[in-house]
Motif scaffolding. Structure first.
Motif, mmCIF file in Angstrom:
data_model
loop_
_atom_site.group_PDB
_atom_site.id
_atom_site.type_symbol
_atom_site.label_atom_id
_atom_site.label_comp_id
_atom_site.label_asym_id
_atom_site.label_seq_id
_atom_site.Cartn_x
_atom_site.Cartn_y
_atom_site.Cartn_z
ATOM 1 N N PRO A 409 8.189 -6.508 43.871
ATOM 2 C CA PRO A 409 7.151 -5.471 43.873
ATOM 3 C C PRO A 409 5.917 -5.913 43.085
ATOM 4 O O PRO A 409 6.033 -6.696 42.144
ATOM 5 C CB PRO A 409 7.838 -4.282 43.195
ATOM 6 N N ALA A 410 4.759 -5.402 43.494
ATOM 7 C CA ALA A 410 3.512 -5.734 42.779
ATOM 8 C C ALA A 410 3.632 -5.290 41.318
ATOM 9 O O ALA A 410 4.246 -4.268 41.023
ATOM 10 C CB ALA A 410 2.343 -5.013 43.434
ATOM 11 N N VAL A 411 3.055 -6.100 40.432
ATOM 12 C CA VAL A 411 3.080 -5.741 39.012
ATOM 13 C C VAL A 411 1.644 -5.702 38.518
ATOM 14 O O VAL A 411 1.053 -6.736 38.211
ATOM 15 C CB VAL A 411 3.883 -6.775 38.189
ATOM 16 N N CYS A 413 0.512 -2.612 36.679
ATOM 17 C CA CYS A 413 0.369 -1.597 35.636
ATOM 18 C C CYS A 413 1.741 -1.306 35.029
ATOM 19 O O CYS A 413 2.770 -1.770 35.533
ATOM 20 C CB CYS A 413 -0.251 -0.334 36.219
ATOM 21 N N VAL A 414 1.738 -0.519 33.976
ATOM 22 C CA VAL A 414 2.990 -0.241 33.249
ATOM 23 C C VAL A 414 4.017 0.441 34.158
ATOM 24 O O VAL A 414 5.216 0.152 34.093
ATOM 25 C CB VAL A 414 2.686 0.623 32.000
ATOM 26 N N ASP A 415 3.535 1.320 35.032
ATOM 27 C CA ASP A 415 4.464 2.028 35.930
ATOM 28 C C ASP A 415 5.227 1.068 36.852
ATOM 29 O O ASP A 415 6.255 1.439 37.406
ATOM 30 C CB ASP A 415 3.699 3.042 36.800
ATOM 31 N N ASP A 416 4.700 -0.150 37.052
ATOM 32 C CA ASP A 416 5.351 -1.105 37.966
ATOM 33 C C ASP A 416 6.457 -1.912 37.286
ATOM 34 O O ASP A 416 7.235 -2.599 37.959
ATOM 35 C CB ASP A 416 4.325 -2.134 38.493
ATOM 36 N N LEU A 417 6.492 -1.888 35.954
ATOM 37 C CA LEU A 417 7.336 -2.856 35.245
ATOM 38 C C LEU A 417 8.826 -2.673 35.512
ATOM 39 O O LEU A 417 9.556 -3.643 35.752
ATOM 40 C CB LEU A 417 7.081 -2.794 33.732
ATOM 41 N N GLU A 418 9.274 -1.431 35.480
ATOM 42 C CA GLU A 418 10.717 -1.206 35.598
ATOM 43 C C GLU A 418 11.222 -1.619 36.984
ATOM 44 O O GLU A 418 12.306 -2.196 37.115
ATOM 45 C CB GLU A 418 11.052 0.255 35.277
#
Ligand SMILES: NC(=O)C1=CN([C@@H]2O[C@H](COP(=O)(O)OP(=O)(O)OC[C@H]3O[C@@H](n4cnc5c(N)ncnc54)[C@H](O)[C@@H]3O)[C@@H](O)[C@H]2O)[C@@H](O)CC1
Length: 513
Positions: A409-411, A413-418
């Motif tokens: 998955p694209a990374v 922002c913080v919401d993408d990290l998990e």
């Protein structure tokens, strides 16, 4: 969260975590007004050292403080109040000529306290809406510092209304070229879903307590952490409740490449490599040279094209060369290595043609060497996601396009990290970019120290060779995160001296000599 070793780094907190730390701290009797005052005092201390060094001696130096309605705005008001009573000021200095405060009406009792205190000191507080009208005047100043205290950790949506208009005004003043911008705690417009297009990137962020994860993801953003009265046990409790998230800082990690007086070629570091197809031998050679140049003792190299042999031997005779077709047999009969690197200089169709043999060989090796570390680069990263891939410590090192082709998955922002950490599952994934990430089963590390000289062909191959070396050296039992951090630190140090991987390699050999 545990940070093992000489891997220097610090915890990052999400907005929810920051709120939990605030709440716990306040519940334990630390009044919100106290925390706001401490935050402001810390910010003023640094501001005077970094941006307002000659504030009271230079008529030309102007300060503008822009405050929102929340407690972030309260920090700005408290800061302004402290500056009024700064012991360095001249007794008759007219603060209203030197400092302009723009603010929305404050909501909390603590913010209202600091607003009233500021008014008592004779400071004019202009409505935030007035900022846009005063832009033309402000762009004339040669030495302007803007403190932005519009939104902090309470922001959960894109800036709107008066806040958005104020940000545009700040952006216009910045674009005129001379103003410095310092954001308190976090920049306004920076949510965990990303940075609003309209939000200007500050020169520096003065954050209160631990760094917020959002700022660690903005390439090269300078963040100063300022204590403001939080209690350590509260921070620890909040960290322990979520996936460990930290920012890794380059540190001195030469001991990962150390050799002992009693070393022989195997104990100094024994590794294998599968890399460098025909006409891409350079990638493999760079990785091999990085391995040997950073102290590796013995390397067995499997190359996909038989006709590459002469080239390899003529340039680097100290490695042991095999055709890749010998791989499975070697896994059965040769002394098993501690680490193996697969991928530099191999196209995806070559990896596919070798897939069966690589998986079979790695499965055999994993039985013979319990402490094997497999490092997969470029097209070979896909091997880690093959159902038949053996259960073995594995690190993949894709760049963003390779990560995407793996389905990662694209990374951004913080919401993408998990989601990215979940995607990498039991594998360790070092995602390379201007800001790099290490996704591990139990933690996420952010590496944010962009260095333009690393954006050059060959950087990844050199990095692969360093990883291969550190993963079979005397510190090979350290967690993968520490090994990666050591290699990042060493490569960065070399890249500060030169732009070209060959030169970087020479520098690495010099500092390790
Ligand atoms: N409570 C504490 O322990 C401490 C808090 N501190 C400061 O307090 C801040 C958090 O304060 P708050 O929780 O009040 O949050 P903010 O200061 O971020 O402000 C939130 C307010 O702005 C509004 N808002 C949110 N997003 C908006 C948007 N996109 N556009 C327009 N308005 C928006 C909200 O409705 C809310 O009223 C921290 O970032 C820090 O600066 C510091 O004083 C240190 C101690």
């Amino acid at each position: 969260m545990k940070l093992s070793n000489g891997n220097k780094g610090h915890a990052l907190v999400r907005y929810d975590d920051a709120r939990s730390i605030d709440t716990l701290t306040i519940q334990q009797g630390n009044d919100e007004t106290l925390l706001m005052g401490l935050a402001a005092a810390g910010a003023l201390h640094h501001l005077k050292q970094e941006y307002l060094t000659r504030f009271w001696n230079s008529e030309g130096l102007q300060l503008v403080i822009v405050c929102g309605s929340g407690n972030n705005g309260g920090d700005g008001l408290a800061l302004a109040g402290l500056l009024c009573a700064d012991p360095d000021r001249y007794p008759d200095a007219d603060i209203n000529k030197r400092m302009s405060v723009y603010a929305l009406p404050p909501k909390s009792a603590a913010s209202q306290f600091y607003e009233a205190k500021l008014r008592r000191q004779g400071v004019t507080i202009r409505p935030l809406q007035k900022l846009s009208e005063d832009v033309a005047e402000m762009v004339k100043h040669n030495e302007l510092t803007i403190v932005e205290a519009l939104l902090g950790t309470g922001q959960s949506r894109l800036p709107a209304g008066d806040i958005a208009t104020a940000l545009q005004a700040i952006d216009t003043i910045r674009n005129a070229g001379r103003a410095k911008l310092v954001a308190l705690d976090v920049p306004a417009g920076l949510t965990e879903s990303g940075l609003a297009d309209s939000a200007p990137t500050p020169d520096c962020v003065y954050t209160f307590g631990s760094e917020k994860a959002v700022t660690a993801l903005i390439p090269g953003l300078r963040v100063r952490r300022i204590p403001c009265g939080f209690e350590s046990q509260n921070e620890e409790a909040v960290f322990a409740a979520s996936t460990a998230l930290y920012r890794s800082e380059p540190s001195d990690a030469l001991h990962f490449f150390r050799r002992n007086d009693a070393d022989h070629k195997y104990s100094a570091g024994h590794a294998w490599m599968v890399a460098g197809e025909h006409d891409m031998e350079g990638a493999a050679l760079l990785a091999l040279q990085a391995f040997l140049g950073s102290g590796g003792g013995y390397v067995r190299h499997f190359h996909p094209s038989p006709q590459s042999r002469e080239r390899y031997l003529s340039i680097l005779p100290s490695a042991i060369y095999h055709d890749a077709t010998d791989f499975v047999k070697a896994c059965e009969v040769q002394k098993p290595p501690r680490s193996i690197l697969i991928g530099p200089g191999m196209r995806s169709d070559t990896v596919d043609s070798l897939r069966e043999a690589l998986i079979e060989g790695l499965t055999i090796l994993s039985r013979r060497q319990q402490r094997l570390t497999v490092i997969l680069d470029a097209a070979a990263c896909s091997l880690a996601f093959d159902d038949r891939f053996p259960s073995v410590q594995c690190l993949i090192t894709p760049h963003v396009a390779e990560w995407k082709s793996l389905g990662g998955p694209a990374v951004s922002c913080v919401d993408d990290l998990e989601a990215a950490r979940a995607f990498s599952g039991r594998i360790h994934a070092y995602l390379k970019g201007p800001v790099s990430f290490l996704f591990a089963p139990d933690q996420i590390a952010v590496y944010n120290a962009p260095l333009p000289s690393l954006a050059v062909a060959g950087s990844g191959d050199l990095f692969g060779g360093l990883l291969l070396r550190a993963a079979c050296g005397h510190e090979a039992d350290r967690p993968i995160c520490d090994i990666v951090s050591a290699c990042v630190a060493l490569q960065r140090r070399s890249a500060e001296s030169s732009m070209h991987p060959e030169q970087q390699l020479k520098f690495i050999q010099e500092i390790l000599a």
